[in-house]
Design a protein around this motif. Structure first.
Motif, PDB file in Angstrom:
ATOM      1  N   LEU A  58       1.841  -4.520  19.316  1.00  0.00           N
ATOM      2  CA  LEU A  58       3.214  -4.070  19.111  1.00  0.00           C
ATOM      3  C   LEU A  58       3.484  -3.803  17.637  1.00  0.00           C
ATOM      4  CD1 LEU A  58       4.926  -6.547  21.580  1.00  0.00           C
ATOM      5  CD2 LEU A  58       5.061  -4.045  21.747  1.00  0.00           C
ATOM      6  N   ALA A  59       3.123  -4.754  16.781  1.00  0.00           N
ATOM      7  CA  ALA A  59       3.344  -4.586  15.342  1.00  0.00           C
ATOM      8  C   ALA A  59       2.550  -3.391  14.809  1.00  0.00           C
ATOM      9  CB  ALA A  59       2.968  -5.857  14.595  1.00  0.00           C
ATOM     10  N   ASN A  60       1.328  -3.252  15.260  1.00  0.00           N
ATOM     11  CA  ASN A  60       0.495  -2.125  14.828  1.00  0.00           C
ATOM     12  C   ASN A  60       1.104  -0.805  15.274  1.00  0.00           C
ATOM     13  OD1 ASN A  60      -2.059  -1.038  13.688  1.00  0.00           O
ATOM     14  ND2 ASN A  60      -2.301  -0.351  15.809  1.00  0.00           N
ATOM     15  N   ASN A  61       1.582  -0.738  16.495  1.00  0.00           N
ATOM     16  CA  ASN A  61       2.165   0.500  17.011  1.00  0.00           C
ATOM     17  C   ASN A  61       3.417   0.900  16.227  1.00  0.00           C
ATOM     18  OD1 ASN A  61       1.623   2.524  18.989  1.00  0.00           O
ATOM     19  ND2 ASN A  61       3.456   1.875  20.097  1.00  0.00           N
ATOM     20  N   VAL A  62       4.242  -0.090  15.872  1.00  0.00           N
ATOM     21  CA  VAL A  62       5.423   0.181  15.052  1.00  0.00           C
ATOM     22  C   VAL A  62       4.991   0.756  13.703  1.00  0.00           C
ATOM     23  CG1 VAL A  62       7.338  -0.886  13.788  1.00  0.00           C
ATOM     24  CG2 VAL A  62       6.932  -1.486  16.179  1.00  0.00           C
ATOM     25  N   SER A  63       4.020   0.111  13.054  1.00  0.00           N
ATOM     26  CA  SER A  63       3.544   0.583  11.746  1.00  0.00           C
ATOM     27  C   SER A  63       2.999   2.003  11.819  1.00  0.00           C
ATOM     28  CB  SER A  63       2.444  -0.344  11.204  1.00  0.00           C
ATOM     29  OG  SER A  63       2.958  -1.594  10.881  1.00  0.00           O
ATOM     30  N   VAL A  64       2.154   2.252  12.795  1.00  0.00           N
ATOM     31  CA  VAL A  64       1.532   3.570  12.941  1.00  0.00           C
ATOM     32  C   VAL A  64       2.589   4.647  13.184  1.00  0.00           C
ATOM     33  CG1 VAL A  64       0.033   4.956  14.445  1.00  0.00           C
ATOM     34  CG2 VAL A  64      -0.722   2.704  13.659  1.00  0.00           C
ATOM     35  N   ASP A  65       3.504   4.396  14.111  1.00  0.00           N
ATOM     36  CA  ASP A  65       4.511   5.402  14.445  1.00  0.00           C
ATOM     37  C   ASP A  65       5.458   5.679  13.280  1.00  0.00           C
ATOM     38  OD1 ASP A  65       3.292   5.474  16.904  1.00  0.00           O
ATOM     39  OD2 ASP A  65       5.084   4.961  18.055  1.00  0.00           O
ATOM     40  N   LEU A  66       5.856   4.621  12.548  1.00  0.00           N
ATOM     41  CA  LEU A  66       6.732   4.835  11.395  1.00  0.00           C
ATOM     42  C   LEU A  66       6.009   5.606  10.295  1.00  0.00           C
ATOM     43  CD1 LEU A  66       8.651   1.437  11.159  1.00  0.00           C
ATOM     44  CD2 LEU A  66       9.608   3.673  11.772  1.00  0.00           C
ATOM     45  N   LYS A  67       4.737   5.270  10.044  1.00  0.00           N
ATOM     46  CA  LYS A  67       3.951   6.005   9.032  1.00  0.00           C
ATOM     47  C   LYS A  67       3.809   7.474   9.419  1.00  0.00           C
ATOM     48  CE  LYS A  67       1.001   2.286   7.327  1.00  0.00           C
ATOM     49  NZ  LYS A  67      -0.381   1.766   7.329  1.00  0.00           N
ATOM     50  N   GLU A  68       3.506   7.725  10.693  1.00  0.00           N
ATOM     51  CA  GLU A  68       3.346   9.101  11.162  1.00  0.00           C
ATOM     52  C   GLU A  68       4.625   9.910  10.992  1.00  0.00           C
ATOM     53  OE1 GLU A  68       1.908   8.941  15.187  1.00  0.00           O
ATOM     54  OE2 GLU A  68      -0.156   8.530  14.548  1.00  0.00           O
ATOM     55  N   ALA A  69       5.771   9.239  11.061  1.00  0.00           N
ATOM     56  CA  ALA A  69       7.062   9.910  10.895  1.00  0.00           C
ATOM     57  C   ALA A  69       7.450  10.045   9.415  1.00  0.00           C
ATOM     58  CB  ALA A  69       8.147   9.146  11.647  1.00  0.00           C
ATOM     59  N   GLY A  70       6.585   9.545   8.529  1.00  0.00           N
ATOM     60  CA  GLY A  70       6.825   9.703   7.098  1.00  0.00           C
ATOM     61  C   GLY A  70       7.523   8.543   6.419  1.00  0.00           C
ATOM     62  N   PHE A  71       7.713   7.436   7.131  1.00  0.00           N
ATOM     63  CA  PHE A  71       8.343   6.264   6.532  1.00  0.00           C
ATOM     64  C   PHE A  71       7.288   5.388   5.869  1.00  0.00           C
ATOM     65  CE2 PHE A  71      11.295   7.455   9.950  1.00  0.00           C
ATOM     66  CZ  PHE A  71      12.450   7.616   9.195  1.00  0.00           C
ATOM     67  N   THR A  72       7.692   4.670   4.848  1.00  0.00           N
ATOM     68  CA  THR A  72       6.794   3.798   4.106  1.00  0.00           C
ATOM     69  C   THR A  72       6.823   2.396   4.683  1.00  0.00           C
ATOM     70  OG1 THR A  72       7.200   5.056   2.096  1.00  0.00           O
ATOM     71  CG2 THR A  72       6.296   2.844   1.821  1.00  0.00           C
ATOM     72  N   ILE A  73       5.643   1.829   4.892  1.00  0.00           N
ATOM     73  CA  ILE A  73       5.519   0.441   5.315  1.00  0.00           C
ATOM     74  C   ILE A  73       5.215  -0.360   4.053  1.00  0.00           C
ATOM     75  CG2 ILE A  73       4.283  -1.214   6.764  1.00  0.00           C
ATOM     76  CD1 ILE A  73       5.911   0.947   8.311  1.00  0.00           C
ATOM     77  N   LEU A  74       6.137  -1.244   3.669  1.00  0.00           N
ATOM     78  CA  LEU A  74       5.942  -2.046   2.466  1.00  0.00           C
ATOM     79  C   LEU A  74       4.920  -3.150   2.686  1.00  0.00           C
ATOM     80  CD1 LEU A  74       9.620  -2.394   1.194  1.00  0.00           C
ATOM     81  CD2 LEU A  74       7.882  -0.719   0.517  1.00  0.00           C
ATOM     82  N   SER A  75       4.960  -3.778   3.854  1.00  0.00           N
ATOM     83  CA  SER A  75       3.975  -4.810   4.166  1.00  0.00           C
ATOM     84  C   SER A  75       3.991  -5.124   5.653  1.00  0.00           C
ATOM     85  CB  SER A  75       4.237  -6.087   3.357  1.00  0.00           C
ATOM     86  OG  SER A  75       5.417  -6.716   3.795  1.00  0.00           O
ATOM     87  N   SER A  76       2.919  -5.759   6.070  1.00  0.00           N
ATOM     88  CA  SER A  76       2.792  -6.283   7.430  1.00  0.00           C
ATOM     89  C   SER A  76       2.214  -7.679   7.318  1.00  0.00           C
ATOM     90  CB  SER A  76       1.850  -5.430   8.267  1.00  0.00           C
ATOM     91  OG  SER A  76       2.478  -4.275   8.719  1.00  0.00           O
ATOM     92  N   GLU A  77       2.742  -8.589   8.095  1.00  0.00           N
ATOM     93  CA  GLU A  77       2.296  -9.982   8.049  1.00  0.00           C
ATOM     94  C   GLU A  77       2.072 -10.491   9.461  1.00  0.00           C
ATOM     95  OE1 GLU A  77       1.861 -11.544   5.135  1.00  0.00           O
ATOM     96  OE2 GLU A  77       2.699  -9.894   3.966  1.00  0.00           O
ATOM     97  N   GLY A  78       1.191 -11.458   9.600  1.00  0.00           N
ATOM     98  CA  GLY A  78       1.049 -12.191  10.846  1.00  0.00           C
ATOM     99  C   GLY A  78       0.106 -11.609  11.869  1.00  0.00           C
ATOM    100  N   GLN A  79      -0.554 -10.503  11.558  1.00  0.00           N
ATOM    101  CA  GLN A  79      -1.452  -9.927  12.555  1.00  0.00           C
ATOM    102  C   GLN A  79      -2.702 -10.783  12.782  1.00  0.00           C
ATOM    103  OE1 GLN A  79       0.365  -8.026  10.582  1.00  0.00           O
ATOM    104  NE2 GLN A  79       1.158  -6.373  11.825  1.00  0.00           N
ATOM    105  N   ASP A  80      -2.982 -11.690  11.863  1.00  0.00           N
ATOM    106  CA  ASP A  80      -4.157 -12.551  12.041  1.00  0.00           C
ATOM    107  C   ASP A  80      -3.997 -13.484  13.236  1.00  0.00           C
ATOM    108  OD1 ASP A  80      -5.261 -11.369   9.807  1.00  0.00           O
ATOM    109  OD2 ASP A  80      -4.695 -13.001   8.455  1.00  0.00           O
TER     110      ASP A  80
END
Length: 131
Positions: A58-80
Motif C-alpha cells: 500500500l505504501a509503495n503504491n501510494v509513493s509510485v502513483d504520486l511520483k508518476e503524477a509529478g509529486f515529490t515524496i520527501l520520505s518513506s518510513e516503516g517499509q522494513d
C-alpha cells in the motif's frame, strides 16, 4: 491558508493517494484536514492493511502513483517491518498500519479526527483487546 490553486493541487494529491490505496484493497481509509493544527502538512490519510506485506504494498503504491503524477515524496518510513508505513509527500502524509497498531496508537483521535463508522452500533472491527 491555501489559495484556490494550492487546494486543487492538494485535492488531486489526496485523490491519487486514496485511489492508490483502494487499488491494493486498503481498509478503513480516512482523510483528515490538518490545516490550522500543524504547518507541516495540510492533509493526513490513514488506512489499514491486513498483513505486513499488504502494508508495504500500500505504501509503495501510494509513493509510485504520486511520483508518476509529478509529486515529490520527501520520505518513506516503516517499509522494513510493515507494521506501520508512512509516506511523506510534503502537504500530504499517508499512514498505513496493521489494524492492531492503528488501534493502539489511535492517531485519528490525536489529530481530532472523527472515528470512521464501521458496522452500525459496533466498535472498530480491529480492536486488539477483543482477541
Amino acid at each position: 491558508m491555501l489559495n484556490e490553486q494550492e487546494l486543487q493541487e492538494l485535492q488531486k494529491m489526496v485523490d491519487i493517494a486514496v485511489n492508490a490505496l483502494e487499488d491494493v484493497k486498503a481498509k478503513d481509509i480516512i482523510v483528515l484536514d490538518t490545516v490550522g493544527k500543524t504547518s507541516l502538512f495540510s492533509r493526513m490519510i490513514i488506512a489499514s492493511g491486513d498483513s505486513t506485506r499488504q502494508v508495504k504494498a500500500l505504501a509503495n503504491n501510494v509513493s509510485v502513483d504520486l511520483k508518476e503524477a509529478g509529486f515529490t515524496i520527501l520520505s518513506s518510513e516503516g517499509q522494513d517491518s510493515g507494521e506501520w508505513a508512512l509516506v511523506d509527500a510534503d502537504d500530504l502524509v499517508v499512514h498505513v498500519m496493521l489494524p492492531a497498531v492503528r488501534d493502539f496508537y489511535d492517531i485519528e483521535a490525536l489529530w481530532g479526527g472523527e472515528k470512521p463508522s464501521f458496522h452500525a452500533g459496533a466498535n472498530k472491527p480491529w480492536h486488539a483487546a477483543d482477541n
